[in-house]
Design a protein around this motif. Structure first.
Motif, PDB file in Angstrom:
ATOM      1  N   ALA A 121      28.685  30.255  81.541  1.00  0.00           N
ATOM      2  CA  ALA A 121      28.327  28.996  80.879  1.00  0.00           C
ATOM      3  C   ALA A 121      29.186  28.801  79.633  1.00  0.00           C
ATOM      4  O   ALA A 121      29.647  27.677  79.353  1.00  0.00           O
ATOM      5  CB  ALA A 121      26.843  28.999  80.512  1.00  0.00           C
ATOM      6  N   THR A 122      29.431  29.869  78.894  1.00  0.00           N
ATOM      7  CA  THR A 122      30.291  29.781  77.713  1.00  0.00           C
ATOM      8  C   THR A 122      31.705  29.373  78.108  1.00  0.00           C
ATOM      9  O   THR A 122      32.310  28.496  77.477  1.00  0.00           O
ATOM     10  CB  THR A 122      30.324  31.139  76.971  1.00  0.00           C
ATOM     11  N   VAL A 123      32.234  29.977  79.142  1.00  0.00           N
ATOM     12  CA  VAL A 123      33.584  29.646  79.616  1.00  0.00           C
ATOM     13  C   VAL A 123      33.644  28.195  80.069  1.00  0.00           C
ATOM     14  O   VAL A 123      34.585  27.463  79.735  1.00  0.00           O
ATOM     15  CB  VAL A 123      34.003  30.598  80.763  1.00  0.00           C
ATOM     16  N   VAL A 124      32.649  27.754  80.814  1.00  0.00           N
ATOM     17  CA  VAL A 124      32.624  26.370  81.289  1.00  0.00           C
ATOM     18  C   VAL A 124      32.567  25.403  80.108  1.00  0.00           C
ATOM     19  O   VAL A 124      33.258  24.372  80.107  1.00  0.00           O
ATOM     20  CB  VAL A 124      31.443  26.154  82.264  1.00  0.00           C
ATOM     21  N   ASN A 125      31.780  25.718  79.104  1.00  0.00           N
ATOM     22  CA  ASN A 125      31.702  24.862  77.906  1.00  0.00           C
ATOM     23  C   ASN A 125      33.055  24.780  77.204  1.00  0.00           C
ATOM     24  O   ASN A 125      33.477  23.705  76.782  1.00  0.00           O
ATOM     25  CB  ASN A 125      30.628  25.358  76.943  1.00  0.00           C
ATOM     26  N   HIS A 126      33.729  25.922  77.085  1.00  0.00           N
ATOM     27  CA  HIS A 126      35.060  25.920  76.456  1.00  0.00           C
ATOM     28  C   HIS A 126      36.042  25.093  77.277  1.00  0.00           C
ATOM     29  O   HIS A 126      36.827  24.310  76.712  1.00  0.00           O
ATOM     30  CB  HIS A 126      35.593  27.342  76.287  1.00  0.00           C
ATOM     31  N   LEU A 127      36.004  25.255  78.584  1.00  0.00           N
ATOM     32  CA  LEU A 127      36.904  24.481  79.446  1.00  0.00           C
ATOM     33  C   LEU A 127      36.592  22.993  79.379  1.00  0.00           C
ATOM     34  O   LEU A 127      37.515  22.163  79.372  1.00  0.00           O
ATOM     35  CB  LEU A 127      36.819  24.972  80.892  1.00  0.00           C
ATOM     36  N   SER A 128      35.331  22.653  79.321  1.00  0.00           N
ATOM     37  CA  SER A 128      34.951  21.246  79.213  1.00  0.00           C
ATOM     38  C   SER A 128      35.489  20.642  77.922  1.00  0.00           C
ATOM     39  O   SER A 128      36.025  19.525  77.913  1.00  0.00           O
ATOM     40  CB  SER A 128      33.430  21.085  79.249  1.00  0.00           C
ATOM     41  N   GLY A 129      35.362  21.395  76.837  1.00  0.00           N
ATOM     42  CA  GLY A 129      35.889  20.936  75.557  1.00  0.00           C
ATOM     43  C   GLY A 129      37.399  20.769  75.608  1.00  0.00           C
ATOM     44  O   GLY A 129      37.956  19.785  75.113  1.00  0.00           O
ATOM     45  N   THR A 130      38.078  21.734  76.209  1.00  0.00           N
ATOM     46  CA  THR A 130      39.534  21.667  76.329  1.00  0.00           C
ATOM     47  C   THR A 130      39.950  20.479  77.175  1.00  0.00           C
ATOM     48  O   THR A 130      40.904  19.754  76.829  1.00  0.00           O
ATOM     49  CB  THR A 130      40.075  22.973  76.952  1.00  0.00           C
ATOM     50  N   LEU A 131      39.252  20.248  78.274  1.00  0.00           N
ATOM     51  CA  LEU A 131      39.572  19.095  79.129  1.00  0.00           C
ATOM     52  C   LEU A 131      39.340  17.780  78.393  1.00  0.00           C
ATOM     53  O   LEU A 131      40.134  16.828  78.531  1.00  0.00           O
ATOM     54  CB  LEU A 131      38.738  19.138  80.418  1.00  0.00           C
ATOM     55  N   ALA A 132      38.283  17.703  77.596  1.00  0.00           N
ATOM     56  CA  ALA A 132      38.017  16.484  76.827  1.00  0.00           C
ATOM     57  C   ALA A 132      39.144  16.243  75.824  1.00  0.00           C
ATOM     58  O   ALA A 132      39.610  15.103  75.647  1.00  0.00           O
ATOM     59  CB  ALA A 132      36.668  16.592  76.118  1.00  0.00           C
ATOM     60  N   GLU A 133      39.598  17.311  75.170  1.00  0.00           N
ATOM     61  CA  GLU A 133      40.702  17.174  74.223  1.00  0.00           C
ATOM     62  C   GLU A 133      41.987  16.757  74.925  1.00  0.00           C
ATOM     63  O   GLU A 133      42.738  15.916  74.413  1.00  0.00           O
ATOM     64  CB  GLU A 133      40.910  18.489  73.462  1.00  0.00           C
ATOM     65  N   LEU A 134      42.244  17.322  76.101  1.00  0.00           N
ATOM     66  CA  LEU A 134      43.430  16.938  76.871  1.00  0.00           C
ATOM     67  C   LEU A 134      43.354  15.474  77.303  1.00  0.00           C
ATOM     68  O   LEU A 134      44.355  14.741  77.248  1.00  0.00           O
ATOM     69  CB  LEU A 134      43.595  17.835  78.101  1.00  0.00           C
ATOM     70  N   ARG A 135      42.173  15.068  77.745  1.00  0.00           N
ATOM     71  CA  ARG A 135      41.990  13.673  78.152  1.00  0.00           C
ATOM     72  C   ARG A 135      42.267  12.736  76.969  1.00  0.00           C
ATOM     73  O   ARG A 135      42.975  11.733  77.087  1.00  0.00           O
ATOM     74  CB  ARG A 135      40.578  13.448  78.685  1.00  0.00           C
ATOM     75  N   GLU A 136      41.730  13.093  75.817  1.00  0.00           N
ATOM     76  CA  GLU A 136      41.913  12.274  74.618  1.00  0.00           C
ATOM     77  C   GLU A 136      43.393  12.237  74.214  1.00  0.00           C
ATOM     78  O   GLU A 136      43.934  11.168  73.888  1.00  0.00           O
ATOM     79  CB  GLU A 136      41.072  12.841  73.479  1.00  0.00           C
ATOM     80  N   ALA A 137      44.046  13.379  74.271  1.00  0.00           N
ATOM     81  CA  ALA A 137      45.464  13.431  73.912  1.00  0.00           C
ATOM     82  C   ALA A 137      46.293  12.619  74.898  1.00  0.00           C
ATOM     83  O   ALA A 137      47.233  11.900  74.507  1.00  0.00           O
ATOM     84  CB  ALA A 137      45.947  14.871  73.875  1.00  0.00           C
TER      85      ALA A 137
END
Length: 95
Positions: A66-82
């Motif tokens: 769950a921690t890994v998935v949360n980190h990946l979700s955050g990273t994907l959101a940042e990539l999407r925004e960028a």
């Protein structure tokens, strides 16, 4: 007479050996029964401990995943925004 005496002696010795064999068999049976009881107890304890430990491992795995998935979700959101920002900048520069 000697043959009769020899046969009687031999039968007495054989009877004694049979008695000793029966005693050995009873001892062996008792030892095997005790071993079976001990193994049953050990297997029950092993099963219980194994089940507890597997539950702990899977619970920890789930938490870590769950921690890994949360980190990946955050990273994907940042990539999407960028990516959206890059598209906006490129559109503004081209247009």
């Amino acid at each position: 007479m000697e043959l009769r005496t020899a046969l009687a002696t031999q039968l007495d010795e054989t009877g004694g050996q049979v008695d000793r064999l029966i005693g050995f068999w009873n001892d062996l049976k008792g030892n095997l029964d005790a071993l079976a009881t001990a193994l049953e107890g050990s297997l029950t304890e092993f099963t219980s401990v194994t089940q507890e430990k597997l539950q702990e491992v899977f619970a920890r795995f789930d938490t870590e995943m769950a921690t890994v998935v949360n980190h990946l979700s955050g990273t994907l959101a940042e990539l999407r925004e960028a990516t959206e920002d890059l598209v906006s900048c490129h559109t503004a520069n081209v247009g």
